[in-house]
Design a protein around this motif. Structure first.
Motif, PDB file in Angstrom:
ATOM      1  N   VAL A 296     -50.872  -2.517  16.701  1.00  0.00           N
ATOM      2  CA  VAL A 296     -50.551  -1.240  16.911  1.00  0.00           C
ATOM      3  C   VAL A 296     -50.098  -0.415  15.738  1.00  0.00           C
ATOM      4  N   ALA A 297     -50.465   0.432  15.099  1.00  0.00           N
ATOM      5  CA  ALA A 297     -50.342   1.214  14.175  1.00  0.00           C
ATOM      6  C   ALA A 297     -49.255   2.446  14.392  1.00  0.00           C
ATOM      7  N   GLY A 298     -49.509   2.809  15.694  1.00  0.00           N
ATOM      8  CA  GLY A 298     -48.799   4.381  15.719  1.00  0.00           C
ATOM      9  C   GLY A 298     -48.390   4.627  17.262  1.00  0.00           C
ATOM     10  N   VAL A 299     -47.426   5.059  17.734  1.00  0.00           N
ATOM     11  CA  VAL A 299     -47.266   5.269  18.892  1.00  0.00           C
ATOM     12  C   VAL A 299     -46.668   6.809  18.985  1.00  0.00           C
ATOM     13  N   ASN A 300     -47.075   7.730  19.917  1.00  0.00           N
ATOM     14  CA  ASN A 300     -46.626   8.911  20.074  1.00  0.00           C
ATOM     15  C   ASN A 300     -46.089   9.062  21.365  1.00  0.00           C
ATOM     16  N   LEU A 301     -44.576   9.611  21.261  1.00  0.00           N
ATOM     17  CA  LEU A 301     -44.389   9.968  22.728  1.00  0.00           C
ATOM     18  C   LEU A 301     -44.437  11.419  22.960  1.00  0.00           C
ATOM     19  N   LYS A 302     -45.183  11.748  23.846  1.00  0.00           N
ATOM     20  CA  LYS A 302     -45.463  13.325  24.069  1.00  0.00           C
ATOM     21  C   LYS A 302     -44.086  14.044  24.235  1.00  0.00           C
ATOM     22  N   ARG A 303     -43.274  13.586  25.076  1.00  0.00           N
ATOM     23  CA  ARG A 303     -42.265  14.322  25.315  1.00  0.00           C
ATOM     24  C   ARG A 303     -41.392  14.640  24.144  1.00  0.00           C
ATOM     25  N   SER A 304     -41.345  13.714  22.987  1.00  0.00           N
ATOM     26  CA  SER A 304     -40.583  14.095  21.924  1.00  0.00           C
ATOM     27  C   SER A 304     -41.136  15.380  21.290  1.00  0.00           C
ATOM     28  N   THR A 305     -42.517  15.599  21.258  1.00  0.00           N
ATOM     29  CA  THR A 305     -43.299  16.656  20.405  1.00  0.00           C
ATOM     30  C   THR A 305     -42.926  17.912  21.115  1.00  0.00           C
ATOM     31  N   VAL A 306     -42.941  17.723  22.753  1.00  0.00           N
ATOM     32  CA  VAL A 306     -42.683  19.132  23.477  1.00  0.00           C
ATOM     33  C   VAL A 306     -41.089  19.293  23.208  1.00  0.00           C
ATOM     34  N   GLU A 307     -40.265  18.402  23.006  1.00  0.00           N
ATOM     35  CA  GLU A 307     -38.928  18.656  22.774  1.00  0.00           C
ATOM     36  C   GLU A 307     -38.712  19.252  21.427  1.00  0.00           C
ATOM     37  N   SER A 308     -39.126  18.786  20.641  1.00  0.00           N
ATOM     38  CA  SER A 308     -39.180  19.161  19.314  1.00  0.00           C
ATOM     39  C   SER A 308     -39.507  20.702  19.102  1.00  0.00           C
ATOM     40  N   PHE A 309     -40.843  20.997  19.800  1.00  0.00           N
ATOM     41  CA  PHE A 309     -41.107  22.469  20.024  1.00  0.00           C
ATOM     42  C   PHE A 309     -40.123  23.119  20.478  1.00  0.00           C
ATOM     43  N   GLN A 310     -39.547  22.887  21.674  1.00  0.00           N
ATOM     44  CA  GLN A 310     -38.712  23.595  22.451  1.00  0.00           C
ATOM     45  C   GLN A 310     -37.617  24.120  21.409  1.00  0.00           C
ATOM     46  N   GLU A 311     -36.881  22.903  20.727  1.00  0.00           N
ATOM     47  CA  GLU A 311     -35.709  23.275  19.508  1.00  0.00           C
ATOM     48  C   GLU A 311     -35.990  24.336  18.618  1.00  0.00           C
ATOM     49  N   THR A 312     -37.200  24.213  17.921  1.00  0.00           N
ATOM     50  CA  THR A 312     -37.511  24.899  16.828  1.00  0.00           C
ATOM     51  C   THR A 312     -38.330  26.361  17.170  1.00  0.00           C
ATOM     52  N   ILE A 313     -39.524  25.947  17.364  1.00  0.00           N
ATOM     53  CA  ILE A 313     -40.428  27.234  17.752  1.00  0.00           C
ATOM     54  C   ILE A 313     -39.655  28.249  18.713  1.00  0.00           C
ATOM     55  N   ALA A 314     -39.389  27.623  19.808  1.00  0.00           N
ATOM     56  CA  ALA A 314     -38.722  28.403  20.954  1.00  0.00           C
ATOM     57  C   ALA A 314     -37.498  29.211  20.412  1.00  0.00           C
ATOM     58  N   GLU A 315     -36.823  28.708  19.812  1.00  0.00           N
ATOM     59  CA  GLU A 315     -35.485  29.337  19.130  1.00  0.00           C
ATOM     60  C   GLU A 315     -35.644  30.419  18.339  1.00  0.00           C
ATOM     61  N   ASN A 316     -37.038  30.118  17.403  1.00  0.00           N
ATOM     62  CA  ASN A 316     -37.176  31.237  16.469  1.00  0.00           C
ATOM     63  C   ASN A 316     -38.071  32.543  17.063  1.00  0.00           C
ATOM     64  N   LEU A 317     -38.742  32.143  17.933  1.00  0.00           N
ATOM     65  CA  LEU A 317     -39.277  33.218  18.964  1.00  0.00           C
ATOM     66  C   LEU A 317     -38.318  34.045  19.531  1.00  0.00           C
ATOM     67  N   LEU A 318     -37.182  33.442  20.045  1.00  0.00           N
ATOM     68  CA  LEU A 318     -36.209  34.173  20.569  1.00  0.00           C
ATOM     69  C   LEU A 318     -35.703  35.201  19.720  1.00  0.00           C
ATOM     70  N   THR A 319     -35.380  34.867  18.615  1.00  0.00           N
ATOM     71  CA  THR A 319     -34.654  35.859  17.446  1.00  0.00           C
ATOM     72  C   THR A 319     -35.695  37.022  17.345  1.00  0.00           C
ATOM     73  N   MET A 320     -37.012  36.564  17.141  1.00  0.00           N
ATOM     74  CA  MET A 320     -37.878  37.481  16.859  1.00  0.00           C
ATOM     75  C   MET A 320     -38.097  38.652  18.010  1.00  0.00           C
ATOM     76  N   ARG A 321     -37.833  38.106  19.270  1.00  0.00           N
ATOM     77  CA  ARG A 321     -37.827  38.928  20.214  1.00  0.00           C
ATOM     78  C   ARG A 321     -36.866  39.862  20.387  1.00  0.00           C
ATOM     79  N   LEU A 322     -35.465  39.331  20.056  1.00  0.00           N
ATOM     80  CA  LEU A 322     -34.298  40.415  20.063  1.00  0.00           C
ATOM     81  C   LEU A 322     -34.639  41.460  19.027  1.00  0.00           C
ATOM     82  N   VAL A 323     -34.910  41.144  17.867  1.00  0.00           N
ATOM     83  CA  VAL A 323     -35.154  42.058  16.888  1.00  0.00           C
ATOM     84  C   VAL A 323     -36.359  42.988  17.350  1.00  0.00           C
ATOM     85  N   ASN A 324     -37.477  42.490  17.784  1.00  0.00           N
ATOM     86  CA  ASN A 324     -38.410  43.522  18.404  1.00  0.00           C
ATOM     87  C   ASN A 324     -37.910  44.416  19.315  1.00  0.00           C
ATOM     88  N   LEU A 325     -37.084  43.962  20.471  1.00  0.00           N
ATOM     89  CA  LEU A 325     -36.812  44.625  21.458  1.00  0.00           C
ATOM     90  C   LEU A 325     -35.750  45.837  20.919  1.00  0.00           C
TER      91      LEU A 325
END
Ligand SMILES: Nc1ncnc2c1ncn2[C@@H]1O[C@H](COP(=O)(O)OP(=O)(O)OP(=O)(O)O)[C@@H](O)[C@H]1O
Ligand SMILES: [Mg+2]
Lengths: 251, 787
Positions: B634-663
């Motif tokens: 085995v050379a690589g193991v990817n835990l899908k959950r981690s990817t999804v969480e990382s998305f929630q933390e970064t991108i989702a947060e940024n989207l929220l800021t943008m949405r407020l400005v936009n509103l």
């Protein structure tokens, strides 16, 4: 100029002598409103002389305002020619008419038409700003007896006061011609007299050729000449032998 | 000061609230332009500097193993300038803080000299010591995520052997400004990082002395990239070359470029919305002003003011408003640009990333702002100038009312007198009514536009991570393994399901189109990795022939039934034709799938697998992961959950800021439109309303006439705005790089609801302001003055 008038008044002829300031020939104005044609003027011939005080009389709709507007370069006739000294008012462009109005004409309107956002003095300055050798706005206001009201806004002035501001505005640039469309129309008698006195004084002291439209026949007594219009035509021209001062007019 | 200038200032003061409302709309437009375009410029400039200083390669190639002398032959390729060969491997990074293995991209670097290309920028610590052993430099994002610092120790599994390495430095590289694992769509700094170490040590660990498996190149000016790539491919073919590619296909560069492209197009398009609203508002306000001042204009003309002077007078008025907006917008753009830049520094890793206010962008913003002012003023000015003075002096004829359309079609009995007044008024000024409705709908649309991305991205995530990738763990082998390994995986306690796959790097050719992709051999009956199309249907794997991404089919210009040539870029390097059986409307990347047995036969390596999808019992997840880490293959193991969480933390947060400005921006538009419409309706009808008051109507009744008008306009604008918002959303998605993502267009009811309530709130506020004015109506004043 006073000599001219005296000469004209004394001669007793139908037309005063000297070369005219205005000469209108066959002036016709047709308004087209939808399919209806309104003939506001039907071939008016007219001459006005330097320093003359002329009163235009006539029933409503007879074409007085139309004629005055054409003389003042606010409007152009449908046919006929109007000359002011050596200017042909019917041949000029809009720019030429603007220049003519700016340099030679002062207007007084029935509803004063002051700029509500400007004070009395500023309303006058509006005109002196673009005139060549104007009198100071405040002097013009003193001339009409409003030296105390320089910084009042129109809303803070009575109707008669507003109309006197309008006169000051019209004469501040020392125009050769003063055109007044029912200047006392909205005023009571005593106020009307004050306003007419102001106009008369300017005509007398500055030698301004003055045309006043009125419905009030008694005002005609203060004119050198009275021109009556009906249905767009001049029906009568009367030379006054005796001019009456405004204070003595019988209303 | 001239009297006319005084009038100008007093008029402006009179219109101050309306002017500010308009200036704010302009400010939003200018601010957005400056924010996006300046940030884009800053990104571009920063990136260029980083690339130049740290000598980022222009062409790259990975291969299996080539002897060092090949570098010499590369250098003979015409058009090549610099060549950098090196060893790059993928290895597990074993961290105490992380129960699962993280994947490291391990890059060998010379310790005595700086590498010719792809140098690194040290953020802290020191460079590798030529005499030191087991030293490593970590990428900043990964080090930061795990709280690692110089002096700490990290365990790396190099070629199956666990080695403890001392971290001596933390660094950035032009290769990984966007630090994303190949095959992923979102960076996950918890699970993926870059590690630089001595090339001798790395070569020793992997038996690569005197050999390399990765090369970067820069070109001479004017060299043809495709030709150079062709030459490199020819030379690397016998050494397992996986196909050379240009910088624009380099992963980090590609994502960065995509982001910049979006900034560019949004920065150009979005302000247009704001500035056209501003132009419309200026238009109605100025038209109204000129209308109320028609007699004043006539007087000015009578006294000899020329048309040009009067035109200039009103033009200056609008320009002052535009200028105020542009000034505010520049300040806003600078502040927001700083914010956006800040936000980008969390996504993109640059040595320094500072926001520069680009002067030409500011000029552009100002130019567009004044342009919209002039466009807005145009028709009003034209009216003012063409007004014959004699005409204007006459009192205005009474407004021409008619029975309204609703009455004509027989709805009259249903309407109260007040309703009739409202409808007739709206119908009497159809152009303005229409423009106001469009204004309201633009405000609605802006909110939809600013918020739909949440819906669409959520949908993308759902389709990717819940519908397509139904596995929990992705296992990748270092080398293709025999199919038997499946038994071992299945035997791990906690593994519920296991599906094997075979990935093969290939070059697909069709006509003169070529593309480097991977073909994935899929086990029939696949359930852990399903094929889902844009309509959310499950697509079956065709029994034979390729299933390829519709986007890939488009790029290759091939349709089902057509044949593509496959050139395998590993192992046997076979070349064969294969028929395209079907297209898949998928959501990211370019993929090709083939039944696993057929693929094995075609590449001449039957019964081989290169990885597996696992469904794992959550309670035994840690156990499974640690077992996998120890497995030699085995050379690589990817835990899908981690990817999804990382998305929630970064991108989702940024989207929220943008949405407020936009509103906020949308509220400004809505307020601007509704307030100005209301004020104008008020000014037009003050006399009428005052007369009604005198006749005995109550305040409530007369305000209901005006507010009813606003309500009607708002109500008409809302559905139109929702539709328009959907359209804008569609256009916006066109700016997304289709090779990276095909984001499904989805606007949820919650977004429409948000837009509607946002606009309704703004309308209510605007209505209340007008209502207050109505309540303070001075009846005598109004009736005394002649308009
Ligand atoms: N712009 C216009 N369009 C159509 N008809 C017009 C226009 N201006 C004037 N008229 C018509 O021309 C005729 C003369 O109008 P004018 O204003 O000169 O009359 P007047 O003698 O000044 O009347 P009043 O004493 O009532 O002011 C009238 O019948 C009027 O209706
Ligand atoms: Mg008249």
């Amino acid at each position: 100029m006073t000599e001219q008038r005296d000469q004209a008044a004394g001669s007793g002829v139908t037309a005063p002598a000297g070369s005219p300031v205005f000469s209108a020939r066959g002036v016709t104005k047709v308004y087209q409103t939808g399919s209806v044609e309104v003939h506001a003027l039907r071939g008016v011939d007219l001459e006005l002389y330097p320093g003359e005080f002329v009163v235009l009389l006539g029933p409503s709709g007879s074409g007085k305002s139309t004629l005055l507007n054409i003389l003042g370069g606010l409007d152009v006739p449908t046919a006929g020619t109007v000359r002011y000294l050596d200017h042909d008012l019917t041949a000029g462009t809009e720019a030429a008419l603007t220049k003519y109005r700016r340099e030679h004409v002062g207007f007084v309107f029935q509803f004063y038409n002051l700029i509500p956002s400007l004070t009395a003095s500023e309303n006058v300055a509006l005109v002196t700003d673009i005139a060549r050798a104007p009198m100071p706005p405040d002097d013009a206001l003193r001339l009409v007896g409003l030296g105390e009201r320089l910084h009042h806004f129109p809303a803070q002035l009575s109707g008669g006061e507003q109309q006197r501001v309008a006169i000051a505005r019209a004469v501040a640039k020392r125009p050769e011609v003063l055109l007044c469309d029912e200047p006392t129309g909205a005023l009571d008698v005593s106020t009307g007299v004050i306003v007419l006195a102001a106009i008369e004084r300017i005509n007398r002291e500055l030698g301004t050729t003055t045309v006043v439209i009125t419905h009030n026949v008694s005002i005609a007594d203060m004119a050198d000449r009275v021109i009556s219009l009906r249905d767009g035509q001049i029906v009568e021209t009367k030379q006054n032998d005796h001019k009456v001062s405004p204070e003595q007019l019988q209303w | 000061m001239y009297a006319l200038d005084r009038k100008l200032l007093r008029d402006l003061w009179q219109l101050r609230t309306q002017s500010i409302a308009i200036a704010l709309v302009i400010a939003c437009g200018v601010g957005m332009t400056i924010m996006m375009l300046s940030t884009q410029r800053s990104l571009d400039q920063t990136r260029q500097e980083f690339y130049d200083r740290y000598r980022f390669g222009e062409v790259f190639v990975e291969l299996k193993r080539a002897p060092e002398p090949l570098a010499q032959r590369f250098a003979e390729i015409p058009g090549l300038r610099d060549v950098q060969t090196r060893i790059v491997v993928s290895a597990f990074l074993d961290l105490e803080s992380l129960p699962r293995p993280a994947i490291g991209k391990i890059v060998g670097v010379p310790t005595l000299t700086e590498p010719v290309l792809n140098r690194i920028h040290l953020r802290s610590g020191r460079p590798l010591d030529p005499l030191g052993t087991r030293e490593a430099i970590l990428s900043e994002a990964f080090a930061g995520e795990h709280g690692l610092q110089p002096g700490d120790v990290i365990r790396v599994i190099l070629n199956g052997r666990l080695q403890a390495m001392t971290i001596v430095g933390v660094a950035l590289s032009p290769e990984s400004i966007y630090e994303i694992q190949p095959g992923q769509i979102i960076p996950d700094p918890a699970s993926y990082g870059v590690l630089w170490m001595s090339e001798q040590e790395l070569a020793a660990a992997y038996d690569m002395d005197g050999a390399f498996n990765s090369a970067s190149f820069t070109l001479l000016r004017g060299a043809s990239i495709p030709e150079v790539i062709r030459q490199i491919d020819l030379l690397t073919d016998e050494y397992g070359g996986a196909g050379a590619y240009a910088r624009r296909d380099q992963l980090s560069h590609k994502f960065l470029e995509h982001e910049m492209q979006q900034l560019r197009s949004m920065g150009t398009v979005v302000p247009v919305i704001f500035l056209s609203v501003a132009a419309f508002l200026l238009n109605i306000v100025l038209s109204r002003l000129i209308h109320t001042q028609r007699e004043q204009i006539a007087v000015l003309k009578a006294f000899g003011y020329s048309g040009t002077q009067i035109g200039a007078h009103f033009l200056v008025l609008t320009l002052l408003i535009s200028l105020l907006g542009a000034l505010l917008g520049t300040a806003m753009g600078t502040v927001m640009g700083r914010g956006l830049t800040q936000l980008y520094t969390t996504m993109f890793h640059f040595p320094v990333f500072r926001f520069h206010l680009a002067r030409d962008v500011v000029w552009y913003g100002w130019f567009v702002a004044t342009g919209s002012g002039i466009i807005g003023a145009y028709s009003g000015l034209k009216n003012a100038l063409s007004l014959p003075p004699a005409e204007a002096m006459r009192p205005e004829p009474p407004a021409n009312y008619r029975r309204s359309l609703l009455e004509v079609i027989g709805l009259a009995p249903l309407m109260s007198p007040i309703a009739r007044m409202i409808v007739r008024q709206l119908e009497r000024t159809p152009r303005r009514t229409l423009m106001s409705i469009i204004g309201v709908s633009l405000a609605t649309a802006v909110i939809v536009l600013g918020n739909f991305s949440m819906d669409s991205v959520d949908q993308l995530m759902h389709l990717m991570f819940s519908e397509t990738q139904r596995y929990d763990v992705l296992v990748a082998f270092a080398e293709p393994e025999n199919r038997d390994v499946e038994q071992e995986l299945r035997a791990l306690p906690g593994v519920l399901r296991c599906e094997m796959f075979r990935g093969v790097p290939v070059r697909l050719r069709h006509g003169h189109h070529t593309r480097l992709v991977g073909i994935q051999g899929v086990t029939p009956g696949n359930d852990l990795y399903r094929f889902i199309d844009a309509k959310q249907r499950v697509v079956e794997l065709p029994p034979e022939g390729l299933l390829i991404s519709a986007e890939l089919a488009r790029l290759l210009d091939v349709t089902p039934g057509g044949e593509v040539r496959v050139e395998v870029l590993e192992g046997s390097r076979k070349k064969f034709p294969v028929r395209v059986a079907a297209r898949l409307d998928d959501f990211s990347g370019l993929s090709a799938f083939l039944e696993i047995e057929i693929l094995g036969r075609l590449i001449g390596e039957p019964q081989t697998v290169s990885g597996a999808y696992l469904q794992v019992d959550r309670t035994e997840e840690a156990e499974v992961l640690s077992k996998l880490k120890e497995h030699p293959a085995v050379a690589g193991v990817n835990l899908k959950r981690s990817t999804v969480e990382s998305f929630q933390e970064t991108i989702a947060e940024n989207l929220l800021t943008m949405r407020l400005v936009n509103l906020m921006f949308a509220a400004i538009i809505a307020m601007g439109v509704i307030y100005n419409t209301a004020r104008i309706a008020l000014s037009e009808r003050t006399r009428e309303l005052a007369t009604l008051r005198v006749l005995g109507f109550t305040r409530g009744e007369i305000s209901s006439i005006l507010l009813g008008e606003l309500a009607a306009i708002t109500a008409a604008g809302l559905p139109l705005g929702c539709g328009l918002g959907y359209l804008f959303a569609m256009v916006t998605l066109q700016t997304v790089d289709r090779e990276l993502f095909r984001i499904p267009l989805l606007v949820l009811p919650r977004t429409y609801l948000l837009a509607i309530s946002g606009v309704v709130c703004s309308a209510v506020v605007a209505g209340l302001i007008v209502r207050r004015r109505l309540d303070h109506l001075d009846l005598i004043e109004v009736l005394k003055t002649r308009e």
